[in-house]
Design a protein around this motif. Sequence first.
Motif, PDB file in Angstrom:
ATOM      1  N   SER A  13      13.809 -11.109  -3.371  1.00  0.00           N
ATOM      2  CA  SER A  13      13.549 -12.467  -2.905  1.00  0.00           C
ATOM      3  C   SER A  13      12.054 -12.746  -2.972  1.00  0.00           C
ATOM      4  CB  SER A  13      14.035 -12.631  -1.461  1.00  0.00           C
ATOM      5  OG  SER A  13      13.224 -11.854  -0.580  1.00  0.00           O
ATOM      6  N   ILE A  14      11.683 -14.001  -2.886  1.00  0.00           N
ATOM      7  CA  ILE A  14      10.267 -14.351  -2.966  1.00  0.00           C
ATOM      8  C   ILE A  14       9.485 -13.727  -1.810  1.00  0.00           C
ATOM      9  CG2 ILE A  14      10.665 -16.532  -1.749  1.00  0.00           C
ATOM     10  CD1 ILE A  14       7.995 -15.846  -4.466  1.00  0.00           C
ATOM     11  N   ILE A  15      10.061 -13.700  -0.612  1.00  0.00           N
ATOM     12  CA  ILE A  15       9.362 -13.126   0.542  1.00  0.00           C
ATOM     13  C   ILE A  15       9.146 -11.628   0.352  1.00  0.00           C
ATOM     14  CG2 ILE A  15       9.523 -12.651   3.013  1.00  0.00           C
ATOM     15  CD1 ILE A  15       8.852 -15.527   2.366  1.00  0.00           C
ATOM     16  N   ARG A  16      10.183 -10.941  -0.105  1.00  0.00           N
ATOM     17  CA  ARG A  16      10.077  -9.494  -0.339  1.00  0.00           C
ATOM     18  C   ARG A  16       9.126  -9.196  -1.490  1.00  0.00           C
ATOM     19  NH1 ARG A  16      10.130  -4.359   1.542  1.00  0.00           N
ATOM     20  NH2 ARG A  16      11.026  -2.897   0.045  1.00  0.00           N
ATOM     21  N   ALA A  17       9.199  -9.990  -2.546  1.00  0.00           N
ATOM     22  CA  ALA A  17       8.341  -9.768  -3.710  1.00  0.00           C
ATOM     23  C   ALA A  17       6.867  -9.960  -3.355  1.00  0.00           C
ATOM     24  CB  ALA A  17       8.739 -10.715  -4.838  1.00  0.00           C
ATOM     25  N   LEU A  18       6.575 -10.974  -2.558  1.00  0.00           N
ATOM     26  CA  LEU A  18       5.193 -11.200  -2.137  1.00  0.00           C
ATOM     27  C   LEU A  18       4.671 -10.016  -1.330  1.00  0.00           C
ATOM     28  CD1 LEU A  18       5.428 -14.960  -1.114  1.00  0.00           C
ATOM     29  CD2 LEU A  18       4.008 -14.046  -2.966  1.00  0.00           C
ATOM     30  N   LYS A  19       5.498  -9.482  -0.453  1.00  0.00           N
ATOM     31  CA  LYS A  19       5.079  -8.335   0.358  1.00  0.00           C
ATOM     32  C   LYS A  19       4.791  -7.121  -0.516  1.00  0.00           C
ATOM     33  CE  LYS A  19       6.426  -5.197   4.083  1.00  0.00           C
ATOM     34  NZ  LYS A  19       5.906  -4.018   3.355  1.00  0.00           N
ATOM     35  N   LEU A  20       5.690  -6.822  -1.450  1.00  0.00           N
ATOM     36  CA  LEU A  20       5.496  -5.661  -2.316  1.00  0.00           C
ATOM     37  C   LEU A  20       4.230  -5.811  -3.160  1.00  0.00           C
ATOM     38  CD1 LEU A  20       9.168  -5.058  -3.533  1.00  0.00           C
ATOM     39  CD2 LEU A  20       7.864  -3.657  -1.916  1.00  0.00           C
ATOM     40  N   ALA A  21       4.021  -7.007  -3.694  1.00  0.00           N
ATOM     41  CA  ALA A  21       2.829  -7.249  -4.508  1.00  0.00           C
ATOM     42  C   ALA A  21       1.565  -7.114  -3.662  1.00  0.00           C
ATOM     43  CB  ALA A  21       2.902  -8.638  -5.139  1.00  0.00           C
ATOM     44  N   ALA A  22       1.599  -7.664  -2.453  1.00  0.00           N
ATOM     45  CA  ALA A  22       0.438  -7.577  -1.566  1.00  0.00           C
ATOM     46  C   ALA A  22       0.155  -6.131  -1.176  1.00  0.00           C
ATOM     47  CB  ALA A  22       0.675  -8.430  -0.322  1.00  0.00           C
ATOM     48  N   ASP A  23       1.203  -5.371  -0.880  1.00  0.00           N
ATOM     49  CA  ASP A  23       1.015  -3.959  -0.528  1.00  0.00           C
ATOM     50  C   ASP A  23       0.385  -3.192  -1.687  1.00  0.00           C
ATOM     51  OD1 ASP A  23       2.028  -4.257   2.007  1.00  0.00           O
ATOM     52  OD2 ASP A  23       4.032  -3.516   1.516  1.00  0.00           O
ATOM     53  N   ASP A  24       0.839  -3.467  -2.901  1.00  0.00           N
ATOM     54  CA  ASP A  24       0.261  -2.798  -4.069  1.00  0.00           C
ATOM     55  C   ASP A  24      -1.230  -3.098  -4.200  1.00  0.00           C
ATOM     56  OD1 ASP A  24       1.941  -1.062  -5.318  1.00  0.00           O
ATOM     57  OD2 ASP A  24       2.534  -2.397  -6.945  1.00  0.00           O
TER      58      ASP A  24
END
Length: 220
Positions: free
Chosen positions: A139-150
């Motif tokens: 999802s967009i919310i999950r994808a944003l979190k993963l990208a930010a964590d990276d």
Amino acid sequence: MKPPRALHVPFELGRPFGGANKPEFQRKVLLTALKLLERTDGPILENFNENVPISPDEIDAQEGWSCPVNLPNPVSTDNFTSGIMNEISLLQPWYDHSLKEMKGRKLDGLTSLNKDQIVKFLVDWTNDHNIKSRIEGESIIRALKLAADDLRHFYYQAAMGKPGIRSDLEMGDWFYGQTTAGLLFIEIRKIMMESDDEITRMAGRTNYVPNAMLKHIENK
């Protein structure tokens, strides 16, 4: 079925009980979490508002620590992309050095996106909240979190290339107080917290700026 209970801690990813070699503090975190099982209301999301204690020896060891690169002052929110890409370029040699010292173990790598794609994704979302997820199956919310964590993990790994002990607080103060990437995280949190969607607000509150770093929001 009993309602879910969770304890939200302000520590770094991968350190749910705080810093290493601090058994008394770790026990306190664990007991606080277990204490939630005694409550009958719910669902519960409780904040643990204490930071990891730092001993006098650690303070002495940390004295004078700074990022291995003198980054330029963070740019304004109008030019996130160029500011962050410049920081990444300056930090890359120290990231490579840290990776070598850690025998290839890396903090980032949660997604298959490269740094250009991650930065573009995060910045694009701040300008258009209706864009689609750029990580397949997320999802967009999950994808944003993963990208930010990276992205954050890249910065932290680069900073770890300089010898010396670094506390979670010290690393966080550097990232959120002295980098353009930190400014971007603060902006994402701000936008999400203003959303009408409860899930988005929850993501903004928990995923981008730890409780111990909220002081940097007040300074912006």
